[in-house]
Write a protein that holds these residues in place. Structure first.
Motif, PDB file in Angstrom:
ATOM      1  N   PRO A 102       0.803  -1.229   0.000  1.00  0.00           N
ATOM      2  CA  PRO A 102       0.000   0.000   0.000  1.00  0.00           C
ATOM      3  C   PRO A 102       0.832   1.274   0.000  1.00  0.00           C
ATOM      4  O   PRO A 102       0.396   2.306  -0.516  1.00  0.00           O
ATOM      5  CB  PRO A 102      -0.830  -0.112   1.285  1.00  0.00           C
ATOM      6  N   ASP A 103       2.043   1.213   0.590  1.00  0.00           N
ATOM      7  CA  ASP A 103       2.877   2.411   0.656  1.00  0.00           C
ATOM      8  C   ASP A 103       3.830   2.526  -0.529  1.00  0.00           C
ATOM      9  O   ASP A 103       4.698   3.398  -0.543  1.00  0.00           O
ATOM     10  CB  ASP A 103       3.660   2.448   1.964  1.00  0.00           C
ATOM     11  N   GLY A 104       3.690   1.648  -1.520  1.00  0.00           N
ATOM     12  CA  GLY A 104       4.491   1.769  -2.738  1.00  0.00           C
ATOM     13  C   GLY A 104       5.937   1.361  -2.590  1.00  0.00           C
ATOM     14  O   GLY A 104       6.782   1.811  -3.365  1.00  0.00           O
ATOM     15  N   THR A 105       6.249   0.496  -1.619  1.00  0.00           N
ATOM     16  CA  THR A 105       7.622   0.034  -1.423  1.00  0.00           C
ATOM     17  C   THR A 105       7.720  -1.435  -1.827  1.00  0.00           C
ATOM     18  O   THR A 105       6.791  -2.010  -2.384  1.00  0.00           O
ATOM     19  CB  THR A 105       8.046   0.206   0.041  1.00  0.00           C
ATOM     20  N   LEU A 106       8.860  -2.047  -1.513  1.00  0.00           N
ATOM     21  CA  LEU A 106       9.054  -3.461  -1.809  1.00  0.00           C
ATOM     22  C   LEU A 106       8.453  -4.369  -0.739  1.00  0.00           C
ATOM     23  O   LEU A 106       8.372  -5.576  -0.933  1.00  0.00           O
ATOM     24  CB  LEU A 106      10.548  -3.768  -1.948  1.00  0.00           C
ATOM     25  N   HIS A 107       8.048  -3.802   0.406  1.00  0.00           N
ATOM     26  CA  HIS A 107       7.507  -4.602   1.503  1.00  0.00           C
ATOM     27  C   HIS A 107       6.028  -4.893   1.232  1.00  0.00           C
ATOM     28  O   HIS A 107       5.179  -4.007   1.333  1.00  0.00           O
ATOM     29  CB  HIS A 107       7.678  -3.868   2.836  1.00  0.00           C
ATOM     30  N   ARG A 108       5.741  -6.147   0.897  1.00  0.00           N
ATOM     31  CA  ARG A 108       4.394  -6.521   0.482  1.00  0.00           C
ATOM     32  C   ARG A 108       3.667  -7.315   1.558  1.00  0.00           C
ATOM     33  O   ARG A 108       4.287  -7.940   2.415  1.00  0.00           O
ATOM     34  CB  ARG A 108       4.465  -7.339  -0.814  1.00  0.00           C
ATOM     35  N   LYS A 109       2.346  -7.298   1.456  1.00  0.00           N
ATOM     36  CA  LYS A 109       1.465  -8.057   2.332  1.00  0.00           C
ATOM     37  C   LYS A 109       0.463  -8.809   1.463  1.00  0.00           C
ATOM     38  O   LYS A 109       0.343  -8.542   0.267  1.00  0.00           O
ATOM     39  CB  LYS A 109       0.739  -7.115   3.304  1.00  0.00           C
ATOM     40  N   VAL A 110      -0.263  -9.735   2.089  1.00  0.00           N
ATOM     41  CA  VAL A 110      -1.249 -10.515   1.348  1.00  0.00           C
ATOM     42  C   VAL A 110      -2.619  -9.854   1.495  1.00  0.00           C
ATOM     43  O   VAL A 110      -3.090  -9.637   2.614  1.00  0.00           O
ATOM     44  CB  VAL A 110      -1.311 -11.972   1.849  1.00  0.00           C
ATOM     45  N   PHE A 111      -3.233  -9.545   0.357  1.00  0.00           N
ATOM     46  CA  PHE A 111      -4.577  -8.974   0.335  1.00  0.00           C
ATOM     47  C   PHE A 111      -5.504  -9.930  -0.407  1.00  0.00           C
ATOM     48  O   PHE A 111      -5.058 -10.794  -1.169  1.00  0.00           O
ATOM     49  CB  PHE A 111      -4.580  -7.617  -0.368  1.00  0.00           C
ATOM     50  N   ALA A 112      -6.805  -9.759  -0.172  1.00  0.00           N
ATOM     51  CA  ALA A 112      -7.806 -10.568  -0.868  1.00  0.00           C
ATOM     52  C   ALA A 112      -8.961  -9.664  -1.287  1.00  0.00           C
ATOM     53  O   ALA A 112      -9.368  -8.767  -0.537  1.00  0.00           O
ATOM     54  CB  ALA A 112      -8.312 -11.706   0.008  1.00  0.00           C
ATOM     55  N   PHE A 113      -9.473  -9.930  -2.475  1.00  0.00           N
ATOM     56  CA  PHE A 113     -10.618  -9.189  -3.012  1.00  0.00           C
ATOM     57  C   PHE A 113     -11.802 -10.134  -3.081  1.00  0.00           C
ATOM     58  O   PHE A 113     -11.739 -11.184  -3.733  1.00  0.00           O
ATOM     59  CB  PHE A 113     -10.288  -8.639  -4.393  1.00  0.00           C
ATOM     60  N   ASP A 114     -12.886  -9.774  -2.376  1.00  0.00           N
ATOM     61  CA  ASP A 114     -14.096 -10.586  -2.378  1.00  0.00           C
ATOM     62  C   ASP A 114     -14.892 -10.280  -3.644  1.00  0.00           C
ATOM     63  O   ASP A 114     -15.335  -9.144  -3.849  1.00  0.00           O
ATOM     64  CB  ASP A 114     -14.935 -10.286  -1.134  1.00  0.00           C
ATOM     65  N   VAL A 115     -15.060 -11.292  -4.485  1.00  0.00           N
ATOM     66  CA  VAL A 115     -15.724 -11.087  -5.774  1.00  0.00           C
ATOM     67  C   VAL A 115     -17.182 -10.681  -5.588  1.00  0.00           C
ATOM     68  O   VAL A 115     -17.696  -9.831  -6.317  1.00  0.00           O
ATOM     69  CB  VAL A 115     -15.630 -12.367  -6.631  1.00  0.00           C
ATOM     70  N   ALA A 116     -17.863 -11.260  -4.596  1.00  0.00           N
ATOM     71  CA  ALA A 116     -19.286 -10.982  -4.401  1.00  0.00           C
ATOM     72  C   ALA A 116     -19.521  -9.578  -3.843  1.00  0.00           C
ATOM     73  O   ALA A 116     -20.325  -8.810  -4.366  1.00  0.00           O
ATOM     74  CB  ALA A 116     -19.898 -12.031  -3.478  1.00  0.00           C
ATOM     75  N   SER A 117     -18.807  -9.236  -2.772  1.00  0.00           N
ATOM     76  CA  SER A 117     -19.013  -7.933  -2.135  1.00  0.00           C
ATOM     77  C   SER A 117     -18.164  -6.830  -2.745  1.00  0.00           C
ATOM     78  O   SER A 117     -18.360  -5.658  -2.424  1.00  0.00           O
ATOM     79  CB  SER A 117     -18.701  -8.031  -0.639  1.00  0.00           C
ATOM     80  N   ARG A 118     -17.195  -7.218  -3.600  1.00  0.00           N
ATOM     81  CA  ARG A 118     -16.294  -6.261  -4.252  1.00  0.00           C
ATOM     82  C   ARG A 118     -15.541  -5.420  -3.220  1.00  0.00           C
ATOM     83  O   ARG A 118     -15.335  -4.227  -3.390  1.00  0.00           O
ATOM     84  CB  ARG A 118     -17.065  -5.358  -5.220  1.00  0.00           C
ATOM     85  N   ARG A 119     -15.101  -6.086  -2.157  1.00  0.00           N
ATOM     86  CA  ARG A 119     -14.344  -5.412  -1.105  1.00  0.00           C
ATOM     87  C   ARG A 119     -12.964  -6.042  -0.972  1.00  0.00           C
ATOM     88  O   ARG A 119     -12.793  -7.249  -1.127  1.00  0.00           O
ATOM     89  CB  ARG A 119     -15.086  -5.499   0.231  1.00  0.00           C
ATOM     90  N   GLN A 120     -11.990  -5.199  -0.662  1.00  0.00           N
ATOM     91  CA  GLN A 120     -10.617  -5.643  -0.460  1.00  0.00           C
ATOM     92  C   GLN A 120     -10.304  -5.654   1.028  1.00  0.00           C
ATOM     93  O   GLN A 120     -10.718  -4.756   1.761  1.00  0.00           O
ATOM     94  CB  GLN A 120      -9.651  -4.708  -1.188  1.00  0.00           C
ATOM     95  N   GLU A 121      -9.562  -6.670   1.460  1.00  0.00           N
ATOM     96  CA  GLU A 121      -9.176  -6.736   2.862  1.00  0.00           C
ATOM     97  C   GLU A 121      -7.758  -7.270   2.996  1.00  0.00           C
ATOM     98  O   GLU A 121      -7.280  -8.026   2.151  1.00  0.00           O
ATOM     99  CB  GLU A 121     -10.140  -7.623   3.652  1.00  0.00           C
ATOM    100  N   LEU A 122      -7.105  -6.849   4.078  1.00  0.00           N
ATOM    101  CA  LEU A 122      -5.768  -7.345   4.390  1.00  0.00           C
ATOM    102  C   LEU A 122      -5.904  -8.728   5.008  1.00  0.00           C
ATOM    103  O   LEU A 122      -6.591  -8.907   6.011  1.00  0.00           O
ATOM    104  CB  LEU A 122      -5.063  -6.394   5.354  1.00  0.00           C
ATOM    105  N   VAL A 123      -5.229  -9.710   4.409  1.00  0.00           N
ATOM    106  CA  VAL A 123      -5.339 -11.096   4.862  1.00  0.00           C
ATOM    107  C   VAL A 123      -4.190 -11.475   5.784  1.00  0.00           C
ATOM    108  O   VAL A 123      -4.394 -12.089   6.832  1.00  0.00           O
ATOM    109  CB  VAL A 123      -5.384 -12.052   3.649  1.00  0.00           C
ATOM    110  N   PHE A 124      -2.969 -11.123   5.392  1.00  0.00           N
ATOM    111  CA  PHE A 124      -1.812 -11.523   6.195  1.00  0.00           C
ATOM    112  C   PHE A 124      -0.784 -10.415   6.197  1.00  0.00           C
ATOM    113  O   PHE A 124      -0.390  -9.899   5.148  1.00  0.00           O
ATOM    114  CB  PHE A 124      -1.179 -12.801   5.644  1.00  0.00           C
ATOM    115  N   CYS A 125      -0.341 -10.076   7.414  1.00  0.00           N
ATOM    116  CA  CYS A 125       0.738  -9.115   7.614  1.00  0.00           C
ATOM    117  C   CYS A 125       1.773  -9.778   8.516  1.00  0.00           C
ATOM    118  O   CYS A 125       1.404 -10.416   9.506  1.00  0.00           O
ATOM    119  CB  CYS A 125       0.202  -7.842   8.263  1.00  0.00           C
ATOM    120  N   PRO A 126       3.058  -9.698   8.199  1.00  0.00           N
ATOM    121  CA  PRO A 126       4.076 -10.340   9.038  1.00  0.00           C
ATOM    122  C   PRO A 126       3.927  -9.942  10.498  1.00  0.00           C
ATOM    123  O   PRO A 126       3.824  -8.753  10.811  1.00  0.00           O
ATOM    124  CB  PRO A 126       5.396  -9.827   8.451  1.00  0.00           C
ATOM    125  N   PRO A 127       3.862 -10.904  11.419  1.00  0.00           N
ATOM    126  CA  PRO A 127       3.708 -10.586  12.850  1.00  0.00           C
ATOM    127  C   PRO A 127       4.809  -9.664  13.356  1.00  0.00           C
ATOM    128  O   PRO A 127       5.970  -9.769  12.948  1.00  0.00           O
ATOM    129  CB  PRO A 127       3.788 -11.965  13.522  1.00  0.00           C
TER     130      PRO A 127
END
Length: 230
Positions: free
Chosen positions: A72-97
Motif C-alpha cells: 500500500p505504501d508503494g515500497t518493496l515490503h508486500r502483504k497478502v490482500f484478498a478481493f471478495d468477488v461478491a461484495s467487491r471489497r478488499q481486505e488485508l489477509v496476512f501481515c508479518p507478525p
C-alpha cells in the motif's frame, strides 16, 4: 550546355545550404522555465514510480476470493490482500507478525541464492500458497480458506477469517527452511532443510526426513513437486 548545367548545380547547392526554420523552437536545456528537477532518490528507487501493482495473483480454492501481494505504501515490503468477488471489497489477509517479514538483513545464504536465481527483489511477504479444500485430510476443517506463508522465522498458516496467524514450523539459526510447498491435498508440507528433503503434517505430527546423504554426495535438493497419495 555545360554552362547551363553548372548554373543549375550552383542553384541546387545554394538551396541546400539555406537554413531551415521551425515555427516551434526547442526549449533550452538550461532554461528555468518548463524544466523538471528529479531528486536522485526518485530516479534510482525501486519499484519505479507508477509501477507498483499487485503480484502473485490467484483464486482461493472456492473461487470466492482473489488474493495477491501488494504494498500500500508503494515500497518493496508486500502483504497478502484478498478481493471478495461478491461484495467487491478488499481486505488485508496476512501481515508479518510484529512488523517482521523478509528483509535484506535476515536472509540466509541459501535464500539469497534462491532469490538471485528467481530474480526476486520483493520484501515482507514474497510468496504464499492456498491450502486445498480437499476433505481427504482429517486434520483440518474443510470450508475454511487457509494460506501458507513462509517467512525467515518459520512457516505460518493463516485462516481467512480474521484469526491470528499460527506458526507451524520454526526456523533454527544456521538451519533455514528452504522452498516450502504444500501437497496437492493440503495435508503435508514439504521443504528443504540442511540440504535434505523433509515433510510435515502441519496439523499434527513430527517432521520426517525423506532423503539422506545430500551433503556427502554433493547434491542439494529443492522441492519442485510433491504428490501425496490419498
Amino acid at each position: 550546355m555545360q554552362d547551363k548545367a553548372a548554373v543549375e548545380d550552383g542553384e541546387k547547392e545554394t538551396f541546400s545550404k539555406k537554413p531551415r526554420h521551425c515555427e516551434a523552437e526547442m526549449p533550452l536545456t538550461d532554461s528555468e522555465e518548463d524544466s523538471f528537477l528529479f531528486p536522485v532518490e526518485e530516479i534510482v528507487q525501486y519499484p519505479l514510480s507508477g509501477y507498483v501493482a499487485p503480484s502473485s495473483i490467484s483464486f482461493s480454492p472456492d473461487g470466492r476470493l482473489i488474493s495477491y501481494l501488494f504494498s500500500p505504501d508503494g515500497t518493496l515490503h508486500r502483504k497478502v490482500f484478498a478481493f471478495d468477488v461478491a461484495s467487491r471489497r478488499q481486505e488485508l489477509v496476512f501481515c508479518p507478525p510484529d512488523g517482521g517479514g523478509l528483509d535484506e538483513s535476515n536472509l540466509s545464504a541459501e535464500e539469497k541464492l534462491r532469490r538471485e536465481r528467481s530474480r526476486e527483489r520483493g520484501l515482507g511477504v514474497t510468496r504464499y500458497e492456498w491450502k486445498s479444500r480437499s476433505t481427504s485430510s482429517s486434520c483440518s476443517t474443510p470450508g475454511k480458506p487457509t494460506i501458507m506463508v513462509p517467512l525467515p522465522n518459520g512457516v505460518y498458516f493463516q485462516e481467512i477469517s480474521g484469526s491470528e496467524p499460527e506458526l507451524k514450523l520454526t526456523c533454527c539459526a544456521g538451519s533455514p527452511i528452504i522452498d516450502p510447498h504444500l501437497s496437492p491435498d493440503g495435508s503435508m508440507l514439504a521443504y528443504v532443510r540442511d540440504d535434505e528433503l523433509h515433510v510435515l503434517n502441519p496439523f499434527g505430527g513430527e517432521p520426517k526426513q525423506l532423503t539422506f546423504g545430500a551433503i556427502a554426495n554433493r547434491k542439494v535438493g529443492f522441492v519442485s513437486c510433491l504428490c501425496v497419495a490419498d
